[in-house]
Design an enzyme around this catalytic site. Structure first.
Site, short mmCIF file in Angstrom:
data_model
loop_
_atom_site.label_atom_id
_atom_site.label_comp_id
_atom_site.label_asym_id
_atom_site.label_seq_id
_atom_site.Cartn_x
_atom_site.Cartn_y
_atom_site.Cartn_z
N CYS A 161 0.84 -1.20 0.00
CA CYS A 161 0.00 0.00 0.00
C CYS A 161 0.87 1.25 0.00
O CYS A 161 0.60 2.20 -0.73
CB CYS A 161 -0.91 -0.01 1.22
SG CYS A 161 -1.94 1.46 1.35
N CYS A 288 -6.23 -3.02 7.27
CA CYS A 288 -7.37 -2.12 7.39
C CYS A 288 -8.63 -2.64 6.71
O CYS A 288 -9.72 -2.41 7.17
CB CYS A 288 -7.00 -0.74 6.87
SG CYS A 288 -6.48 -0.73 5.16
#
Lengths: 457, 435
Positions: A161, A288
């Site tokens: 990410c 997440c």
């Protein structure tokens, strides 16, 4: 060069009092310091001081520079934005909408996070834009995660990410949209560094570096002003482990405003002081987009269960059944369901044969490493560091282990531990540090099964 | 005793761990001397953080989202949580008494809208009642594009036609006439909860009865029903069934100072509904599950109070919203644009839907909240998904206008002073954003 242009234009646009009194272009200052530093040798403390000065220059772009800050709705990025506003930058908040998919038992909190980000932006009197990055996120982070698990690896999606979204898509789009810098709420620090500074590190390093540079003369020389990635002031929150795939070339457009703050507690206190209203928001841990439902639930949304044997590492005896080797990771103890007996650990998996190997012995040979091969290596500076002894981190804020680093080629390295090290799951990141400086790292490669076990599955 | 000692020990070891951590951090720091960034946390006093926490006054202006329970309603509900807890389906006397009380409540509600109590089905909210209403036919359902999500979603899983609305939210009657012969059910709300438009239900019901006559004469056996969702309207408009001429009507207690998760569907005799919840056969088999006795008692009382106060409350709130509109329209710096019908007779009296073109309503909401004023942007559901509300889209409102639109809804507790305060706050927040 963008960096140069920024500083020059800033002098034109913001004639500070310093400038009126014979203010020097900061670039010239940096160069002057570099010349000085080349003369300083051996003394480590002097070196650190120099780094500190240059770091201050790097992290202190001109007042009024345009900074796009990634606002997640959390405490860290909120404070980062507030500090930038207070320091006089022209700040724009960006909420990156990366994922909005709910899972059974987990409502993705993105709308709430956006509402928090909006609130923070409003209180700081900055604009908030929402950038939809779901497509990129899906293809580079989520698919990467699924693909890696399907191959029997245990990946770090946060590392991807950072590389592809935050310091990839986000940075590119911000620079294209008129930003001079981007900022995030990461716990990490930056300082400018040059090969010449690195050479002053110690006599020893200088020799290694020179020897290596000679060997690999084909590698392009790195830019003189590129920053160094340093661990955060708060060692317990340091996030450089997740940043090892971000190059210095990209980091030169980045600010980490909270990296120098002593602790998370202090970050919360500073948020409360500014009445940002989110100082009690809990930390979000874990992946997440999976939330508290667990990886297993997430993986089983896409990958199918498949029954296979649980094999004892030492004897080759089949102890039970599992429902998919890709669901297990090295070191795992839970979920084996062997119905009593001693606690057993997963020591290896083989997704091709769909086998999970376990052992009841913590000191089982499969769980102890003397060396390790890394592939897909990335180096912050753009080229591998000199071979030598470094400190390695195998998980976020994990203990540092000393090891000799052998560079095999641009993307492969071998590490030789000074003391035996516990096994690391294939797919995990191993990050290399020289003191507090994060140099980069690589991905742990699966090791071949011993011949005696190949026949069993 | 032993437990507390244990807890203390745990606490001590935790603080010990903490101290060790702190120590490590400290040594690390002095050892490595990482550079600090003085510019970031030693800057001048935050000047951008000014407007927050000014007043402790709180003005709630979102009555279309939720209404506070009337104290009399609470009083009516309370006994049924504890003393009178019996299952109305049980055979013994105290339980049968509860059954009777429920049926009385049903009759009381019926009396307020000209219905027979036995034709009322209690549901867990208006959404469920709307869903149930749409089970009445298998043929084509007509709904307008400004309907509540529950109607639109339930229509979309059936053979349906979504009718367009005018810029003020009013249904296009001609469009309905054009497709009338294909329809089996029409569902149009009595009044819209976002922009306040009152739909011409009586006119539609006349069309429906003509079409029924035509079908009868032609030997066409297909049914044609008219359903109206009166949830947002019942506190302000008459819901006399004979006058509305509908076949089914949804009401919600939550919008009239009654409990949430309490709704009802009135159904004319002879209409066959298909239950969504199966089980013990309560509510004539159309809504199984033990009755929500306190909820039903609360509903009846809330409806009685609302009907008694309807006229005076509508007039009072109409005067207040008139003032809001006038004040906002007069200050040209605000750039206020009103959505929904212009005529007072065509909209709900307690609602102002106003857009500040070019601004982000979400930011206005935060600014208002800082000043203790609570309003809505679009409909609550649409807002949480950060999308432009489907109602504003149906009205053909430009996205830039829709994004800057807020909905102010007044209620029983709203005073003249509240309005003055809220208007000042709104003006301040809008001008701050316009700056």
């Amino acid at each position: 060069m963008l960096y140069e242009r920024l500083y020059c234009s800033s002098v034109l646009e913001y004639p500070s009092t310093k400038n009126l009194l014979g203010y020097k272009n900061p670039l010239d200052q940096t160069k002057a310091q570099m010349n000085e530093t080349t003369q300083i040798t051996k003394d480590r403390d002097t070196m650190v001081d120099t780094v500190q000065t240059t770091a201050a220059i790097h992290t202190k772009p001109p007042r009024g520079a345009s900074v796009f800050v990634g606002l997640s709705g959390g405490v860290d990025s909120a404070l980062a934005a507030a500090l930038l506003v207070e320091a006089g930058y022209q700040v724009t908040g960006i909420y990156m909408k990366n994922w909005s998919q709910d899972l059974p038992g987990f409502v993705c909190p993105w709308a709430n996070d956006l509402a928090d980000a909006e609130r923070i932006a409003y209180k700081l009197h900055i604009k908030l834009d929402v950038w939809d990055c779901e497509k990129d996120y899906k293809s580079t982070v989520v698919d990467y995660l699924l693909d890696a698990y399907a191959k029997g690896l245990t990946p770090n999606p946060d590392v991807m990410c950072n590389q592809t979204i935050k310091f990839g898509t986000f940075l590119d789009r911000a620079l294209a949209g008129g930003a001079d810098y981007i900022a995030t709420g990461h716990y990490a620090q930056l300082s400018t560094t040059t090969p010449s500074i690195q050479q002053t590190n110690s006599k020893h390093t200088t020799d290694k570096q020179q020897a290596y540079t000679e060997q690999t003369s084909g590698i392009q020389q790195i830019d003189q002003e590129l920053p160094k990635l340093l661990r955060a002031a708060d060692e317990h929150k340091d996030q450089t482990y997740f940043l090892w795939r971000v190059s210095a070339e990209r980091l030169q457009h980045v600010l980490f405003p909270i990296g120098a703050i002593a602790s998370k507690q202090e970050v919360r206190r500073l948020c409360a002081e500014r009445k940002l209203g989110i100082e009690h928001k809990p930390d979000s841990d874990g992946i997440c987009f999976i939330g508290p439902v667990g990886l297993r639930t997430f993986l089983l949304q896409t990958l199918s269960r498949k029954v296979g044997p649980i094999v004892e590492w030492e004897t080759g005896k089949i102890l039970g059944q599992h429902d998919g080797a890709f669901l297990f990771t090295v070191g795992q103890r839970k979920g084996l369901d062997l119905g009593g007996g001693p606690a057993r650990y997963v020591v290896a998996t083989d997704v091709v044969q769909n086998c999970v190997f376990v052992s009841a012995y913590k000191h089982c040979d499969a769980l102890v490493l003397k060396d390790l091969t890394l592939a897909d290596c990335c180096w912050v500076a753009g080229m591998p560091p000199a071979p030598g002894t470094y400190e390695l981190r195998h998980r976020h804020t994990g203990a540092l282990a000393a090891a000799k680093l052998e560079i095999l080629d641009n993307t492969h390295a071998k590490i030789h531990y000074l003391a035996d090290h516990e096994a690391v799951a294939p797919g995990q990141s191993v990050v290399v540090y020289d003191q507090t400086c994060c140099l980069g790292g690589g991905i742990v490669q699966p090791r071949p099964l011993p011949q005696r076990l190949c026949a069993i599955c | 005793m032993a437990q507390s000692a244990h807890r203390q020990a745990a606490h001590m070891s935790a603080s010990h761990v903490h101290a060790t951590r702190m120590h490590t951090a400290h040594t690390q720091e002095t050892h490595t001397k990482v550079p600090c960034t003085p510019a970031f946390h030693m800057g001048e006093k935050p000047s951008a953080l000014a407007p927050s926490e000014q007043s402790h006054r709180s003005v709630y202006l979102d009555y279309a989202a939720a209404t506070p329970l009337d104290p009399k309603v609470l009083e009516a509900m309370l006994p049924y949580f504890s003393e009178v807890f019996y299952n109305p389906s049980a055979a013994y006397q105290p339980a049968r008494a509860v059954r009777q009380t429920i049926d009385q409540a049903r009759a009381r509600i019926g009396a307020l809208c000209g219905a027979r109590g036995q034709n009322i089905i209690f549901t867990a909210g208006a959404t469920e009642a709307n869903n149930l209403a749409l089970t009445s036919v298998t043929g084509k359902v007509f709904v307008d594009a400004a309907e509540h999500d529950s109607i639109l979603a339930a229509a979309r899983v059936r053979d349906h036609y979504i009718g367009s609305v005018c810029a003020d939210g009013m249904l296009h009657i001609e469009e309905l006439v054009g497709i009338l012969s294909e329809l089996e059910l029409i569902s149009v709300e009595l009044a819209n909860g976002e922009v306040g438009t009152i739909q011409p239900i009586r006119e539609i019901s006349q069309l429906v009865s003509h079409e029924r006559m035509r079908r009868l004469a032609a030997g066409d056996m297909r049914p044609l029903y008219l359903h109206t969702d009166a949830s947002q309207a019942a506190g302000f408009l008459s819901v006399q069934l004979s006058s509305l001429g509908v076949d089914m009507m949804t009401l919600s207690a939550a919008k009239m100072y009654g409990p949430k998760q309490m709704g009802l569907l009135w159904v004319r005799e002879g209409i066959q509904l298909h239950p969504l919840i199966l089980g013990g056969g309560q509510e004539a088999g159309l809504r199984s599950g033990t009755e929500n006795v306190p909820g039903i008692m609360g509903f009846a009382t809330a409806f009685e109070i609302a009907v008694a106060a309807r006229k005076s409350e509508a007039a009072r709130l109409c005067a207040l919203t008139r003032r809001i509109r006038k004040t906002l329209a007069t200050d040209t710096r605000l750039g206020a644009v009103f959505l929904g019908p212009n005529s007072e007779s065509q909209r709900l009296p307690h609602l102002v839907s106003v857009a500040f073109s070019g601004l982000e309503a979400r930011r206005l909401l935060i600014g208002l909240e800082d000043r203790g004023v609570f309003v809505a942007t679009g409909s609550a559901c649409a807002a949480s998904k950060m999308q432009v509300s489907h109602v504003l889209r149906a009205l053909g409102v430009d996205d830039a206008v829709a994004r800057g639109s807020i909905r102010i809804t007044l209620g029983r507790q709203t005073t003249e002073q509240d309005v003055t305060y809220a208007l000042d706050a709104l003006r301040e927040v809008v001008l701050l954003e316009r700056a």
